[in-house]
Design a protein around this motif. Structure first.
Motif, PDB file in Angstrom:
ATOM      1  N   LYS A 147       3.177  -0.307   3.722  1.00 29.62           N
ATOM      2  CA  LYS A 147       2.499  -0.216   5.059  1.00 29.62           C
ATOM      3  C   LYS A 147       0.942  -0.048   4.822  1.00 29.62           C
ATOM      4  O   LYS A 147       0.220  -0.461   6.043  1.00 29.62           O
ATOM      5  N   LYS A 148       0.407   0.775   3.967  1.00 25.71           N
ATOM      6  CA  LYS A 148      -0.883   0.710   3.767  1.00 25.71           C
ATOM      7  C   LYS A 148      -1.761  -0.286   3.072  1.00 25.71           C
ATOM      8  O   LYS A 148      -2.884  -0.357   2.896  1.00 25.71           O
ATOM      9  N   GLY A 149      -0.890  -1.408   3.226  1.00 24.34           N
ATOM     10  CA  GLY A 149      -1.655  -2.690   2.574  1.00 24.34           C
ATOM     11  C   GLY A 149      -1.507  -2.866   1.056  1.00 24.34           C
ATOM     12  O   GLY A 149      -2.181  -3.981   0.565  1.00 24.34           O
ATOM     13  N   VAL A 150      -0.726  -2.345   0.372  1.00 24.89           N
ATOM     14  CA  VAL A 150      -0.410  -2.381  -0.953  1.00 24.89           C
ATOM     15  C   VAL A 150       0.323  -3.387  -0.947  1.00 24.89           C
ATOM     16  O   VAL A 150       1.461  -3.551  -0.425  1.00 24.89           O
ATOM     17  N   ARG A 151       0.395  -3.991  -2.361  1.00 26.95           N
ATOM     18  CA  ARG A 151       1.342  -5.513  -2.533  1.00 26.95           C
ATOM     19  C   ARG A 151       2.130  -5.026  -3.586  1.00 26.95           C
ATOM     20  O   ARG A 151       2.090  -4.378  -4.674  1.00 26.95           O
ATOM     21  N   SER A 191      -4.882 -15.767  -7.814  1.00 32.56           N
ATOM     22  CA  SER A 191      -6.087 -15.885  -7.259  1.00 32.56           C
ATOM     23  C   SER A 191      -6.907 -14.784  -7.393  1.00 32.56           C
ATOM     24  O   SER A 191      -6.609 -13.850  -7.785  1.00 32.56           O
ATOM     25  N   LEU A 192      -8.305 -14.925  -7.408  1.00 29.11           N
ATOM     26  CA  LEU A 192      -9.272 -13.947  -7.609  1.00 29.11           C
ATOM     27  C   LEU A 192      -8.797 -12.800  -6.512  1.00 29.11           C
ATOM     28  O   LEU A 192      -8.803 -11.707  -6.822  1.00 29.11           O
ATOM     29  N   ALA A 193      -8.677 -13.277  -5.422  1.00 28.24           N
ATOM     30  CA  ALA A 193      -8.361 -12.407  -4.492  1.00 28.24           C
ATOM     31  C   ALA A 193      -7.061 -11.451  -4.689  1.00 28.24           C
ATOM     32  O   ALA A 193      -7.225 -10.099  -4.468  1.00 28.24           O
ATOM     33  N   GLU A 194      -6.266 -12.044  -5.276  1.00 24.38           N
ATOM     34  CA  GLU A 194      -4.839 -11.261  -5.611  1.00 24.38           C
ATOM     35  C   GLU A 194      -5.103 -10.254  -6.484  1.00 24.38           C
ATOM     36  O   GLU A 194      -4.664  -9.336  -6.565  1.00 24.38           O
ATOM     37  N   ARG A 195      -6.148 -10.636  -7.494  1.00 20.79           N
ATOM     38  CA  ARG A 195      -6.358  -9.826  -8.510  1.00 20.79           C
ATOM     39  C   ARG A 195      -7.294  -8.487  -8.234  1.00 20.79           C
ATOM     40  O   ARG A 195      -6.924  -7.427  -8.722  1.00 20.79           O
ATOM     41  N   ASN A 196      -7.783  -8.696  -6.899  1.00 24.85           N
ATOM     42  CA  ASN A 196      -8.350  -7.429  -6.383  1.00 24.85           C
ATOM     43  C   ASN A 196      -7.354  -6.307  -5.509  1.00 24.85           C
ATOM     44  O   ASN A 196      -7.961  -5.514  -5.118  1.00 24.85           O
ATOM     45  N   ASP A 197      -6.228  -7.103  -5.303  1.00 28.21           N
ATOM     46  CA  ASP A 197      -5.068  -6.202  -4.537  1.00 28.21           C
ATOM     47  C   ASP A 197      -4.791  -5.022  -5.304  1.00 28.21           C
ATOM     48  O   ASP A 197      -4.840  -4.805  -6.427  1.00 28.21           O
ATOM     49  N   THR A 198      -4.409  -3.960  -4.524  1.00 25.32           N
ATOM     50  CA  THR A 198      -3.681  -2.734  -5.158  1.00 25.32           C
ATOM     51  C   THR A 198      -2.290  -3.199  -5.377  1.00 25.32           C
ATOM     52  O   THR A 198      -1.735  -3.473  -4.341  1.00 25.32           O
ATOM     53  N   ILE A 199      -1.659  -3.124  -6.336  1.00 22.87           N
ATOM     54  CA  ILE A 199      -0.189  -3.334  -6.604  1.00 22.87           C
ATOM     55  C   ILE A 199       0.520  -2.087  -7.005  1.00 22.87           C
ATOM     56  O   ILE A 199       0.118  -1.140  -7.299  1.00 22.87           O
ATOM     57  N   ILE A 200       1.955  -2.335  -6.546  1.00 24.28           N
ATOM     58  CA  ILE A 200       2.826  -1.127  -6.804  1.00 24.28           C
ATOM     59  C   ILE A 200       4.449  -1.756  -7.376  1.00 24.28           C
ATOM     60  O   ILE A 200       4.466  -2.835  -6.739  1.00 24.28           O
TER      61      ILE A 200
END
Ligand code: GDP
Length: 460
Positions: free
Chosen positions: A107-111, A4-13
């Motif tokens: 923990k900091k919200g990175v996915r 989704s577009l929202a997922e594309r704005n996530d910071t990923i690791i």
């Protein structure tokens, strides 16, 4: 898997280096907040004030607790692989450290990144087209020099560029014909039918060539299917074992390599040869029997190379002639290999040298002239084709689209021949454009994207 577009704005690791213990591990983050969030756990200097493409030494801490001393590389958008802010953290390679660092960011919200998500972002952000993205996957999986160079050339733009140019020319024609349609009754001709025909014929030649290259591409990716044929006791399994053992010796000579050898595959001059039905060959001596047995013939037809082996101490010229005739009828390239040179009948050797000067004389048992054999094998499959940087299609999806493109191009030609009306010609052109666009990703569907990127592993 679609995003989704929202997922594309996530910071990923994700861990970018392989699982398991290495000297160092690289953890990669991508997304708008990658640098800001890293800065919050990094002690050394303010990462948000540093330039792109710089490396910084410091510690990663969870509160007061130091997790590791690390090097942090910064890539500020859009100058990164994903065209987003990217941070690469090089830690020591213990799985404990890796887990602690990744957990800290979660923990900091990175996915956690999904399989192929870095490459997918790179594609969605216009870093490269779809064919190139797929080449990244091929490159990761390439295990021979030839497949590596095919993937690399495709990733650098390979045939996408070629397709692009042709597609643009066709778009030009399509718009001219649409223009004619707008003028309706007035009978104007903006697009010359002869020129269109010439362009389509040119396109067809390129597309046909790419389609043909698929066989070659397949060979690079999966190995040249090879059969060793000959009477029982000719020495087939001895030869195969000699070749495989040599390969094993070469591989274990390279210090520190842990690559598992794939049974029944050997790498000659950077090209993989895959031996068909070798399991049987090694267990029993007569799985691939004398040439002429129909079951054997079927198997030989699926090969791209046949090594025809005979025992110099136990075969006469009549028999060899008969086998050679059968092999010639089969139409698969083959080598005549005279084995057991150590106990050869000299008369047969000289007869062979005059009748078949291209015979290769070896002694599989004593590993004699295996190098000469390898040279001949490489000559026969003519691998220069792979190495000159010619465009090669290695991907089933591209192949599929190319076949559809070819069919729709043929429809255009038939239409011109039959003098069908412009609106139908325009329709056929649009269909061709569609399939060409599918290859480079100008035309995609979510399903297609999901399918392609799910083949990547996590961290890519
Ligand atoms: P296959 O039935 O074609 O697989 O033949 P094998 O590889 O089992 O070999 C048959 C016999 O020939 C074995 O006893 C081997 O040791 C022997 N042999 C294989 N290569 C040579 C060679 O170069 N010289 C000699 N003298 N014997 C060999």
């Amino acid at each position: 898997m679609s995003f989704s577009l929202a997922e594309r704005n996530d910071t990923i690791i994700a861990l970018a280096t392989p699982q398991g213990v290495g000297a160092i591990a690289v953890i990669r983050l991508s997304g708008q907040d990658a640098i800001k969030l890293t800065n919050e756990v990094f002690f050394g200097k303010n990462l948000e004030k540093q330039d792109s493409h710089t490396i910084h030494f410091g510690t990663i801490r969870d509160g007061e607790k130091v997790i590791d001393e690390v090097l942090v590389s910064l890539f500020i958008a859009p100058k990164s692989f994903t065209k987003e802010n990217v941070v690469e953290i090089s830690t020591h390679g213990s799985s404990y450290i890796i887990n602690q660092v990744i957990k800290l960011f979660l923990k900091k919200g990175v996915r956690p990144a999904k399989a192929g998500e870095f490459t997918q972002r790179a594609f969605l952000n216009g870093q490269f087209d779809l064919a190139q993205a797929e080449a990244v996957a091929d490159l990761i999986h390439a295990d021979s020099e030839a497949s590596h160079s095919a993937a690399l050339s495709q990733m650098r733009g390979g045939f996408s560029g070629e397709i692009q140019v042709l597609r643009e020319k066709l778009i030009h024609f399509a718009s001219m014909i649409e223009l004619e349609l707008d003028f309706g009754e007035e009978d104007v001709e903006f697009a010359s039918r002869t020129e269109l025909q010439e362009l389509v014929e040119r396109l067809l030649r390129v597309v046909e060539e790419l389609i043909l290259s698929f066989d070659l591409g397949n060979v690079i990716k999966n190995g040249v299917p090879t059969v060793i044929a000959g009477k029982p006791n000719a020495g087939k399994s001895t030869l195969l074992n000699a070749l495989l053992n040599e390969e094993k010796a070469i591989v274990s000579d390279i210090a520190g390599t842990t690559r598992d050898l794939i049974e029944d595959e050997i790498n000659i001059g950077g090209v993989i040869f895959r031996f068909i039905d070798t399991a049987g060959l090694r267990e029993t001596t007569d799985t691939i029997e004398a040439i002429g047995v129909s079951r054997t013939q079927e198997k030989m037809k699926t090969a791209s190379l046949i090594l025809y082996l005979f025992d110099l101490g136990d075969t006469d010229l009549v028999e060899i002639n008969r086998d050679v005739n059968k092999l010639e009828n089969l139409g698969v390239p083959f080598l005549k290999i005279a084995n057991k040179l150590d106990k050869a009948n000299p008369e047969l050797v000289s007869e062979l040298k005059s009748k078949y000067p291209d015979t290769i004389f070896i002694s599989a048992g004593n590993k004699e002239n295996l190098e000469g054999l390898k040279v001949k094998i490489l000559e026969l499959v003519n691998l220069d084709k792979f190495k000159t940087g010619n465009t090669i299609v290695t991907n089933v999806r591209h192949y599929d689209s190319l076949i559809k493109t070819r069919d729709s191009l043929l429809d255009i030609l038939r239409g011109i021949d039959d003098q069908i009306t412009n609106d139908f010609v325009a329709m056929d052109i649009r269909r061709s454009l569609h399939y060409l666009g599918e290859i480079t990703g100008e035309i995609t569907t979510d399903d297609l994207l999901a399918n392609i990127f799910s083949k990547f592993c996590i961290g890519k």
